[in-house]
Motif scaffolding. Structure first.
Motif, PDB file in Angstrom:
ATOM      1  N   GLY A  66       0.789  -1.225   0.000  1.00  0.00           N
ATOM      2  CA  GLY A  66       0.000   0.000   0.000  1.00  0.00           C
ATOM      3  C   GLY A  66       0.817   1.268   0.000  1.00  0.00           C
ATOM      4  N   GLU A  67       0.183   2.317  -0.477  1.00  0.00           N
ATOM      5  CA  GLU A  67       0.863   3.612  -0.664  1.00  0.00           C
ATOM      6  C   GLU A  67       1.486   4.137   0.621  1.00  0.00           C
ATOM      7  OE1 GLU A  67      -0.385   8.183  -1.877  1.00  0.00           O
ATOM      8  OE2 GLU A  67      -1.612   6.503  -2.624  1.00  0.00           O
ATOM      9  N   GLN A  68       0.769   4.066   1.755  1.00  0.00           N
ATOM     10  CA  GLN A  68       1.272   4.651   2.992  1.00  0.00           C
ATOM     11  C   GLN A  68       2.497   3.920   3.505  1.00  0.00           C
ATOM     12  OE1 GLN A  68       0.140   7.584   4.001  1.00  0.00           O
ATOM     13  NE2 GLN A  68       1.848   7.585   5.429  1.00  0.00           N
ATOM     14  N   GLN A  69       2.481   2.596   3.426  1.00  0.00           N
ATOM     15  CA  GLN A  69       3.632   1.818   3.893  1.00  0.00           C
ATOM     16  C   GLN A  69       4.830   1.998   2.964  1.00  0.00           C
ATOM     17  OE1 GLN A  69       2.757   1.324   7.189  1.00  0.00           O
ATOM     18  NE2 GLN A  69       4.136  -0.405   6.848  1.00  0.00           N
ATOM     19  N   ILE A  70       4.557   2.085   1.676  1.00  0.00           N
ATOM     20  CA  ILE A  70       5.645   2.367   0.723  1.00  0.00           C
ATOM     21  C   ILE A  70       6.285   3.707   1.063  1.00  0.00           C
ATOM     22  CG2 ILE A  70       6.211   2.846  -1.690  1.00  0.00           C
ATOM     23  CD1 ILE A  70       3.870   0.964  -2.459  1.00  0.00           C
ATOM     24  N   LEU A  71       5.439   4.692   1.330  1.00  0.00           N
ATOM     25  CA  LEU A  71       5.933   6.031   1.657  1.00  0.00           C
ATOM     26  C   LEU A  71       6.815   6.017   2.887  1.00  0.00           C
ATOM     27  CD1 LEU A  71       6.018   9.079   1.232  1.00  0.00           C
ATOM     28  CD2 LEU A  71       3.849   9.249   2.459  1.00  0.00           C
ATOM     29  N   GLU A  72       6.442   5.262   3.898  1.00  0.00           N
ATOM     30  CA  GLU A  72       7.243   5.212   5.123  1.00  0.00           C
ATOM     31  C   GLU A  72       8.655   4.712   4.830  1.00  0.00           C
ATOM     32  OE1 GLU A  72       6.495   6.402   8.172  1.00  0.00           O
ATOM     33  OE2 GLU A  72       4.763   7.195   7.075  1.00  0.00           O
ATOM     34  N   ILE A  73       8.777   3.789   3.898  1.00  0.00           N
ATOM     35  CA  ILE A  73      10.090   3.225   3.575  1.00  0.00           C
ATOM     36  C   ILE A  73      10.903   4.163   2.696  1.00  0.00           C
ATOM     37  CG2 ILE A  73      11.274   1.301   2.432  1.00  0.00           C
ATOM     38  CD1 ILE A  73       8.800  -0.415   3.132  1.00  0.00           C
ATOM     39  N   ILE A  74      10.264   4.801   1.729  1.00  0.00           N
ATOM     40  CA  ILE A  74      11.012   5.605   0.749  1.00  0.00           C
ATOM     41  C   ILE A  74      11.038   7.089   1.091  1.00  0.00           C
ATOM     42  CG2 ILE A  74      10.367   3.930  -1.033  1.00  0.00           C
ATOM     43  CD1 ILE A  74       8.571   6.157  -2.260  1.00  0.00           C
ATOM     44  N   ARG A  75      10.549   7.450   2.255  1.00  0.00           N
ATOM     45  CA  ARG A  75      10.441   8.868   2.611  1.00  0.00           C
ATOM     46  C   ARG A  75      11.740   9.661   2.451  1.00  0.00           C
ATOM     47  NH1 ARG A  75       6.326  11.374   5.113  1.00  0.00           N
ATOM     48  NH2 ARG A  75       5.408   9.439   5.919  1.00  0.00           N
ATOM     49  N   PRO A  76      12.935   9.082   2.723  1.00  0.00           N
ATOM     50  CA  PRO A  76      14.166   9.859   2.552  1.00  0.00           C
ATOM     51  C   PRO A  76      14.461  10.284   1.119  1.00  0.00           C
ATOM     52  CG  PRO A  76      14.551   7.948   3.964  1.00  0.00           C
ATOM     53  CD  PRO A  76      13.202   7.775   3.350  1.00  0.00           C
ATOM     54  N   LEU A  77      13.784   9.683   0.147  1.00  0.00           N
ATOM     55  CA  LEU A  77      14.026  10.028  -1.255  1.00  0.00           C
ATOM     56  C   LEU A  77      13.212  11.248  -1.673  1.00  0.00           C
ATOM     57  CD1 LEU A  77      13.901   6.459  -2.864  1.00  0.00           C
ATOM     58  CD2 LEU A  77      15.905   7.707  -2.042  1.00  0.00           C
ATOM     59  N   GLY A  78      13.718  11.979  -2.638  1.00  0.00           N
ATOM     60  CA  GLY A  78      12.975  13.108  -3.175  1.00  0.00           C
ATOM     61  C   GLY A  78      11.700  12.673  -3.855  1.00  0.00           C
ATOM     62  N   LEU A  79      10.694  13.517  -3.815  1.00  0.00           N
ATOM     63  CA  LEU A  79       9.392  13.249  -4.442  1.00  0.00           C
ATOM     64  C   LEU A  79       8.762  11.965  -3.912  1.00  0.00           C
ATOM     65  CD1 LEU A  79      10.366  14.034  -8.154  1.00  0.00           C
ATOM     66  CD2 LEU A  79       9.411  15.608  -6.471  1.00  0.00           C
ATOM     67  N   SER A  80       8.995  11.669  -2.642  1.00  0.00           N
ATOM     68  CA  SER A  80       8.587  10.380  -2.089  1.00  0.00           C
ATOM     69  C   SER A  80       7.072  10.165  -2.128  1.00  0.00           C
ATOM     70  CB  SER A  80       9.090  10.226  -0.649  1.00  0.00           C
ATOM     71  OG  SER A  80       8.631  11.287   0.168  1.00  0.00           O
ATOM     72  N   LYS A  81       6.290  11.189  -1.888  1.00  0.00           N
ATOM     73  CA  LYS A  81       4.834  11.012  -1.891  1.00  0.00           C
ATOM     74  C   LYS A  81       4.326  10.617  -3.270  1.00  0.00           C
ATOM     75  CE  LYS A  81       3.669  14.051   1.988  1.00  0.00           C
ATOM     76  NZ  LYS A  81       2.901  15.240   2.431  1.00  0.00           N
ATOM     77  N   GLN A  82       4.790  11.305  -4.280  1.00  0.00           N
ATOM     78  CA  GLN A  82       4.364  10.986  -5.638  1.00  0.00           C
ATOM     79  C   GLN A  82       4.872   9.610  -6.053  1.00  0.00           C
ATOM     80  OE1 GLN A  82       2.178  12.586  -7.660  1.00  0.00           O
ATOM     81  NE2 GLN A  82       2.409  10.735  -8.882  1.00  0.00           N
ATOM     82  N   LYS A  83       6.091   9.284  -5.667  1.00  0.00           N
ATOM     83  CA  LYS A  83       6.654   7.989  -6.031  1.00  0.00           C
ATOM     84  C   LYS A  83       5.907   6.855  -5.336  1.00  0.00           C
ATOM     85  CE  LYS A  83      11.286   9.773  -6.972  1.00  0.00           C
ATOM     86  NZ  LYS A  83      12.686   9.866  -6.511  1.00  0.00           N
ATOM     87  N   ALA A  84       5.534   7.051  -4.079  1.00  0.00           N
ATOM     88  CA  ALA A  84       4.778   6.019  -3.367  1.00  0.00           C
ATOM     89  C   ALA A  84       3.430   5.778  -4.046  1.00  0.00           C
ATOM     90  CB  ALA A  84       4.571   6.426  -1.911  1.00  0.00           C
ATOM     91  N   LYS A  85       2.796   6.854  -4.435  1.00  0.00           N
ATOM     92  CA  LYS A  85       1.513   6.739  -5.143  1.00  0.00           C
ATOM     93  C   LYS A  85       1.686   6.001  -6.458  1.00  0.00           C
ATOM     94  CE  LYS A  85      -2.300   9.638  -6.842  1.00  0.00           C
ATOM     95  NZ  LYS A  85      -2.787  11.041  -6.980  1.00  0.00           N
ATOM     96  N   SER A  86       2.731   6.337  -7.197  1.00  0.00           N
ATOM     97  CA  SER A  86       2.985   5.695  -8.485  1.00  0.00           C
ATOM     98  C   SER A  86       3.281   4.213  -8.313  1.00  0.00           C
ATOM     99  CB  SER A  86       4.157   6.381  -9.198  1.00  0.00           C
ATOM    100  OG  SER A  86       3.832   7.699  -9.566  1.00  0.00           O
ATOM    101  N   LEU A  87       4.111   3.868  -7.326  1.00  0.00           N
ATOM    102  CA  LEU A  87       4.485   2.468  -7.122  1.00  0.00           C
ATOM    103  C   LEU A  87       3.284   1.621  -6.729  1.00  0.00           C
ATOM    104  CD1 LEU A  87       7.971   2.638  -5.358  1.00  0.00           C
ATOM    105  CD2 LEU A  87       7.456   2.245  -7.774  1.00  0.00           C
TER     106      LEU A  87
END
Length: 217
Positions: free
Chosen positions: A69-90
């Motif tokens: 899910g998007e929220q859990q993906i975001l928690e992992i990739i948060r240090p990366l730039g554009l993390s919110k958009q990338k989590a949504k895309s993934l």
């Protein structure tokens, strides 16, 4: 020196410098490569490689990534730039791969470019490096160096890609795009060279005195 001659010289020099071209992103299969390339937008490969082990541990497949899910993906990739958009895309592209492509990354440009967060460059990387199809992904390094080396007038990345495909044999594309990236990072950086300093720039244009103004992609 004619453009074709410059291209031949570039190919020769890069083959000498980089006979092997390991992909700088860590991945295990087409899906993890796709994810890593999506994450690499406006990020260094080194930073992406620091984040993906945990992401791939929890979600090594499209089905697992979708379920994460998007929220859990975001928690992992948060240090990366554009993390919110990338989590949504993934999250969304994983759902599409699982439900529309039987869990397998599609093997066509058309299908790849329909996935959220996947543009032509990302699709080209996956097609060339995951599936072995001829492609010439053009990133900022390649766009900049192609202009400095007089291989394109560099109006945009699409034109740069088309110009390079005309100049170099198709059999060289998959390896050459990585060789140019490696050279750009090591020898012909945005600030370290202006078209007059690095070895290839000097060899191609020994009499060039003025810096080359890079046209933005």
């Amino acid at each position: 020196m004619l453009k074709k001659e410059r291209a031949a010289r570039v190919l020769e020099r890069l083959e000498e410098l980089y006979p092997e071209t390991p992909i700088p992103l860590d991945y295990a299969d087409p899906f993890t490569l796709l994810v890593a390339v999506v994450l690499s937008a406006q990020c260094t490969d080194k930073k992406v490689n620091e984040i993906t082990p945990e992401l791939f541990r929890q979600a090594p497949t499209a089905k697992a990534m979708w379920k994460l899910g998007e929220q859990q993906i975001l928690e992992i990739i948060r240090p990366l730039g554009l993390s919110k958009q990338k989590a949504k895309s993934l999250a969304r592209l994983s759902e599409i791969i699982e439900t529309e492509h039987n869990g397998r990354v599609p093997e066509t440009f058309e299908a790849l470019e329909l996935l959220p967060g996947v543009g032509h460059k990302t699709a080209s990387v996956v097609m060339s490096q995951a599936f072995g199809h001829p492609a010439f992904p053009v990133d900022t390094h390649i766009h900049r160096l192609a202009q400095r080396w007089g291989l394109t007038n560099g109006k945009n990345v699409s034109q740069t890609e088309a110009d390079l495909k005309k100049l170099f044999p198709e059999t060289s594309w998959n390896k050459l795009h990585l060789q140019i990236i490696f050279y750009g990072r090591e020898h012909c950086t945005a600030r370290g060279c202006d078209g007059t300093r690095c070895a290839i720039c000097r060899e191609l244009y020994p009499n060039r005195k003025r810096p080359v103004e890079t046209k933005k992609a």
